[in-house]
Design a protein around this motif. Structure first.
Motif, PDB file in Angstrom:
ATOM      1  N   ALA A  59       0.835  -1.204   0.000  1.00 10.41           N
ATOM      2  CA  ALA A  59       0.000   0.000   0.000  1.00 10.41           C
ATOM      3  C   ALA A  59       0.870   1.255   0.000  1.00 10.41           C
ATOM      4  N   ASP A  60       1.955   1.230   0.788  1.00 13.47           N
ATOM      5  CA  ASP A  60       2.866   2.380   0.815  1.00 13.47           C
ATOM      6  C   ASP A  60       3.508   2.610  -0.555  1.00 13.47           C
ATOM      7  N   GLN A  61       3.889   1.522  -1.223  1.00 13.56           N
ATOM      8  CA  GLN A  61       4.488   1.638  -2.555  1.00 13.56           C
ATOM      9  C   GLN A  61       3.476   2.183  -3.557  1.00 13.56           C
ATOM     10  N   GLU A  62       2.235   1.693  -3.479  1.00 11.07           N
ATOM     11  CA  GLU A  62       1.185   2.176  -4.384  1.00 11.07           C
ATOM     12  C   GLU A  62       0.917   3.655  -4.144  1.00 11.07           C
ATOM     13  N   ARG A  63       0.950   4.071  -2.891  1.00 10.15           N
ATOM     14  CA  ARG A  63       0.729   5.479  -2.576  1.00 10.15           C
ATOM     15  C   ARG A  63       1.847   6.335  -3.164  1.00 10.15           C
ATOM     16  N   LYS A  64       3.088   5.858  -3.055  1.00 13.23           N
ATOM     17  CA  LYS A  64       4.222   6.599  -3.627  1.00 13.23           C
ATOM     18  C   LYS A  64       4.111   6.696  -5.141  1.00 13.23           C
ATOM     19  N   ALA A  65       3.566   5.655  -5.772  1.00 22.37           N
ATOM     20  CA  ALA A  65       3.384   5.647  -7.224  1.00 22.37           C
ATOM     21  C   ALA A  65       2.195   6.505  -7.636  1.00 22.37           C
ATOM     22  N   LYS A  66       1.433   6.962  -6.644  1.00 21.93           N
ATOM     23  CA  LYS A  66       0.274   7.842  -6.860  1.00 21.93           C
ATOM     24  C   LYS A  66      -0.783   7.222  -7.764  1.00 21.93           C
ATOM     25  N   ALA A  67      -1.088   5.965  -7.532  1.00 21.51           N
ATOM     26  CA  ALA A  67      -2.174   5.311  -8.261  1.00 21.51           C
ATOM     27  C   ALA A  67      -3.486   5.948  -7.804  1.00 21.51           C
ATOM     28  N   PRO A  68      -4.166   6.713  -8.657  1.00 18.51           N
ATOM     29  CA  PRO A  68      -5.283   7.561  -8.232  1.00 18.51           C
ATOM     30  C   PRO A  68      -6.425   6.858  -7.502  1.00 18.51           C
ATOM     31  N   ARG A  69      -6.915   5.768  -8.011  1.00 21.28           N
ATOM     32  CA  ARG A  69      -8.076   5.142  -7.368  1.00 21.28           C
ATOM     33  C   ARG A  69      -7.712   4.498  -6.036  1.00 21.28           C
ATOM     34  N   LEU A  70      -6.443   4.212  -5.843  1.00 17.07           N
ATOM     35  CA  LEU A  70      -6.013   3.549  -4.622  1.00 17.07           C
ATOM     36  C   LEU A  70      -5.819   4.509  -3.460  1.00 17.07           C
ATOM     37  N   LEU A  71      -5.847   5.791  -3.722  1.00 17.56           N
ATOM     38  CA  LEU A  71      -5.569   6.757  -2.665  1.00 17.56           C
ATOM     39  C   LEU A  71      -6.817   7.153  -1.891  1.00 17.56           C
ATOM     40  N   LEU A  72      -7.902   6.500  -2.146  1.00 19.90           N
ATOM     41  CA  LEU A  72      -9.173   6.855  -1.510  1.00 19.90           C
ATOM     42  C   LEU A  72      -9.583   5.829  -0.466  1.00 19.90           C
ATOM     43  N   GLY A  73     -10.561   6.176   0.330  1.00 17.78           N
ATOM     44  CA  GLY A  73     -11.209   5.242   1.235  1.00 17.78           C
ATOM     45  C   GLY A  73     -10.291   4.548   2.209  1.00 17.78           C
ATOM     46  N   LEU A  74     -10.339   3.232   2.203  1.00 14.52           N
ATOM     47  CA  LEU A  74      -9.599   2.429   3.164  1.00 14.52           C
ATOM     48  C   LEU A  74      -8.246   1.954   2.646  1.00 14.52           C
ATOM     49  N   HIS A  75      -7.805   2.467   1.517  1.00  6.43           N
ATOM     50  CA  HIS A  75      -6.519   2.020   0.973  1.00  6.43           C
ATOM     51  C   HIS A  75      -5.416   2.219   2.008  1.00  6.43           C
ATOM     52  N   GLY A  76      -4.731   1.126   2.330  1.00  9.18           N
ATOM     53  CA  GLY A  76      -3.613   1.183   3.268  1.00  9.18           C
ATOM     54  C   GLY A  76      -3.992   1.162   4.733  1.00  9.18           C
ATOM     55  N   ILE A  77      -5.280   1.057   5.015  1.00  7.06           N
ATOM     56  CA  ILE A  77      -5.748   1.040   6.405  1.00  7.06           C
ATOM     57  C   ILE A  77      -6.173  -0.384   6.762  1.00  7.06           C
ATOM     58  N   PRO A  78      -5.563  -0.958   7.792  1.00  5.62           N
ATOM     59  CA  PRO A  78      -5.922  -2.337   8.160  1.00  5.62           C
ATOM     60  C   PRO A  78      -7.325  -2.411   8.741  1.00  5.62           C
ATOM     61  N   ILE A  79      -7.994  -3.518   8.466  1.00  4.66           N
ATOM     62  CA  ILE A  79      -9.332  -3.749   9.021  1.00  4.66           C
ATOM     63  C   ILE A  79      -9.374  -5.142   9.649  1.00  4.66           C
ATOM     64  N   LEU A  80     -10.291  -5.312  10.563  1.00  2.00           N
ATOM     65  CA  LEU A  80     -10.553  -6.632  11.148  1.00  2.00           C
ATOM     66  C   LEU A  80     -11.928  -7.083  10.688  1.00  2.00           C
ATOM     67  N   VAL A  81     -12.038  -8.350  10.317  1.00  2.00           N
ATOM     68  CA  VAL A  81     -13.347  -8.925  10.016  1.00  2.00           C
ATOM     69  C   VAL A  81     -13.515 -10.183  10.852  1.00  2.00           C
ATOM     70  N   LYS A  82     -14.753 -10.452  11.207  1.00  2.00           N
ATOM     71  CA  LYS A  82     -15.051 -11.661  11.985  1.00  2.00           C
ATOM     72  C   LYS A  82     -14.723 -12.903  11.155  1.00  2.00           C
ATOM     73  N   ASP A  83     -14.457 -13.987  11.834  1.00  2.00           N
ATOM     74  CA  ASP A  83     -14.055 -15.209  11.131  1.00  2.00           C
ATOM     75  C   ASP A  83     -15.221 -15.941  10.483  1.00  2.00           C
ATOM     76  N   ASN A  84     -16.414 -15.342  10.482  1.00  2.00           N
ATOM     77  CA  ASN A  84     -17.525 -15.932   9.739  1.00  2.00           C
ATOM     78  C   ASN A  84     -17.708 -15.229   8.392  1.00  2.00           C
ATOM     79  N   ILE A  85     -16.798 -14.305   8.083  1.00  2.00           N
ATOM     80  CA  ILE A  85     -16.827 -13.598   6.807  1.00  2.00           C
ATOM     81  C   ILE A  85     -15.677 -14.137   5.958  1.00  2.00           C
TER      82      ILE A  85
END
Length: 116
Positions: A59-85
């Motif tokens: 994610a850090d490399q993609e951000r440095k490359a300035k990939a436009p659609r990847l710089l939005l929302g949750l890009h590069g932010i870790p999330i937790l999901v329950k183990d039933n997903i």
């Protein structure tokens, strides 16, 4: 790290990424530390993606490359999901059942595709 992440919003995290005050790797390392510190008491996390730091670096490399659609929302932010997903990665989708340990799901759940 010169950015207080503990109570930061997604917008604040993304701004810190943009301003080079925070990296995804630093954020993941922070949360891994919190899980390590608190999980023996809270028991809220069954497993952590073994590729978490690699994905943060990507994610850090993609951000440095300035990939436009990847710089939005949750890009590069870790999330937790329950183990039933279902997540089609190295993690188990057990729904809390030992019978499903090691099962392989064919694809990410719809909700996961919306998060990534």
């Amino acid at each position: 790290m010169d950015f207080p992440v503990r109570e930061a919003t997604v917008a604040e995290l993304q701004l810190a990424f943009k301003q080079n005050r925070l990296t995804s790797r630093q954020l993941v390392e922070f949360y891994l530390g919190e899980i390590s510190r608190l999980n023996s008491v809270l028991r809220g996390v069954i497993e952590v993606n073994p590729d978490a730091l690699h994905l943060a670096d990507k994610a850090d490399q993609e951000r440095k490359a300035k990939a436009p659609r990847l710089l939005l929302g949750l890009h590069g932010i870790p999330i937790l999901v329950k183990d039933n997903i279902a997540t089609n990665n190295k993690m188990n989708t057990t729904a809390g059942s030992f019978a499903l340990l090691g099962s392989i799901v064919p694809r990410n759940a719809f909700v996961v595709t919306k998060l990534i």
